[in-house]
Motif scaffolding. Sequence first.
Motif, short mmCIF file in Angstrom:
data_model
loop_
_atom_site.label_atom_id
_atom_site.label_comp_id
_atom_site.label_asym_id
_atom_site.label_seq_id
_atom_site.Cartn_x
_atom_site.Cartn_y
_atom_site.Cartn_z
N ARG A 199 67.37 71.47 7.03
CA ARG A 199 66.27 70.59 7.22
C ARG A 199 66.47 68.91 6.70
NH1 ARG A 199 62.47 73.93 2.61
NH2 ARG A 199 61.70 75.77 4.02
N VAL A 200 67.34 69.19 5.79
CA VAL A 200 67.82 67.31 6.00
C VAL A 200 68.32 66.68 7.48
CG1 VAL A 200 69.82 66.19 5.75
CG2 VAL A 200 68.80 67.80 3.45
N ASP A 201 69.00 67.74 7.74
CA ASP A 201 69.63 67.20 9.81
C ASP A 201 68.19 66.63 10.16
OD1 ASP A 201 71.83 67.30 9.02
OD2 ASP A 201 72.14 69.20 9.86
N ASN A 202 67.23 67.91 10.22
CA ASN A 202 65.54 67.22 11.04
C ASN A 202 65.37 66.11 9.93
OD1 ASN A 202 66.12 69.89 12.57
ND2 ASN A 202 65.09 71.23 11.34
N LEU A 203 65.32 66.20 9.11
CA LEU A 203 64.25 65.22 8.77
C LEU A 203 65.10 63.78 9.24
CD1 LEU A 203 63.11 66.62 4.66
CD2 LEU A 203 62.23 65.97 6.42
N ASN A 204 65.98 63.95 9.02
CA ASN A 204 67.21 62.42 9.73
C ASN A 204 66.71 62.73 11.35
OD1 ASN A 204 68.68 61.26 7.39
ND2 ASN A 204 70.09 63.60 7.61
N GLN A 205 66.77 63.27 11.79
CA GLN A 205 66.44 63.16 13.48
C GLN A 205 64.43 62.85 13.27
OE1 GLN A 205 68.31 63.36 15.76
NE2 GLN A 205 66.81 62.69 17.31
N GLN A 206 63.65 63.06 12.37
CA GLN A 206 62.41 63.04 13.00
C GLN A 206 62.19 60.99 11.83
OE1 GLN A 206 60.04 64.89 10.24
NE2 GLN A 206 60.54 66.98 11.57
N LEU A 207 63.07 60.74 11.31
CA LEU A 207 63.02 59.32 11.01
C LEU A 207 63.53 58.23 12.58
CD1 LEU A 207 62.56 57.34 8.55
CD2 LEU A 207 65.43 57.87 7.83
N PHE A 208 65.04 58.79 12.52
CA PHE A 208 64.95 57.87 13.70
C PHE A 208 64.24 58.12 14.81
CE2 PHE A 208 67.15 58.25 18.13
CZ PHE A 208 68.31 57.30 18.07
#
Length: 346
Positions: A199-208
């Motif tokens: 989930r953290v990786d997905n959120l970082n991708q969304q933020l980018f």
Amino acid sequence: MTNLTSVINNIQARLFPFLIALSALSVSASAAFYSVSGLSKLFAGAAFAVIIMAASLEIAKLVIASLLYQYRKNLPRVLKYYLSVACFVLILITSMGIYGFLSAAYQETAALAGNVDAQIALIETKRDNVKEQLAVYSDEKESINEAVRDLRSGLSNNVIQYKDPETGEIITTTSSSTRRALEKQLDQAIERQTEINTRVDNLNQQLFDYETEIVEVTSNANIAGELGPLKYLSGLTGKPMDQIINWLLLIIIFVFDPLAIALVVAANFAFDQLKKKTKENVYGEQVEQKEEEWDEDHAMDMVLNDMVKQAGDDLFEDPKIKEKLDLLEHPRIKEAIKHAKRAGEL
């Protein structure tokens, strides 16, 4: 060489009025275009009729300005006052049209900038939500990582000591039940750790992605060059951008159309200077008067006028003055006056 210089000076003297007229027409035409366009936008319900009316008024304004200059000495006073007021009112109408045209152009750009700002604000809201979720999961990730470390430490330290009743020796062993419980908790913690990392990786991708979208919207809007100076002035003065553009528009309209009218009057004056000056001869005919032309009668009139101004109304009652006036009629005195004029003394 002298003739060539004279010809060049003559051409320059005749060319400059045409240059003034061309400048007057260009400024007047551009002011009329902006005014007609602006008035048609202000009265969009009857745009075609407004264009015809405004165009005729613009032509009438230039005619009035030329008329007031050319016939300023001969026009009746009431008509002169009315035409002056009408010209002033037409200048105000033209300025209002120019203001409407320029303000409408600014509003289009400002509306586009407003849409871009709204899009950016929406994207930033989504980005902030992602940041909040990322902060929550980051805290939970830290807690689970610490729990995993504690469980692994518990498994490695799962030791039980007891005394053998028969031999009396201290026996060290591990608890199978405790190990099974720790292993089960460890498996659950590792599973949760893996889920949170995903989930953290997905959120970082969304933020980018959101950050990239903000940059794309800002760069594709193509309004930074249009509103950049206004935004700079707004930040420099601390005034809203609408107030700054209002000041700029007022400065423009206070210069634009009054300058056009002033140039029209200047063009009339310049062309008037090109006309040859004439005078009436003894036969009542209009003949060209040269700047250096001077005759004996003119010189004598000037002498007499100066004497009258100095002596007053009783000049001709003095016998001595009469005697001097009679001397002025003598041929030699006339010839002396003529030579004095040629020498530049009169």
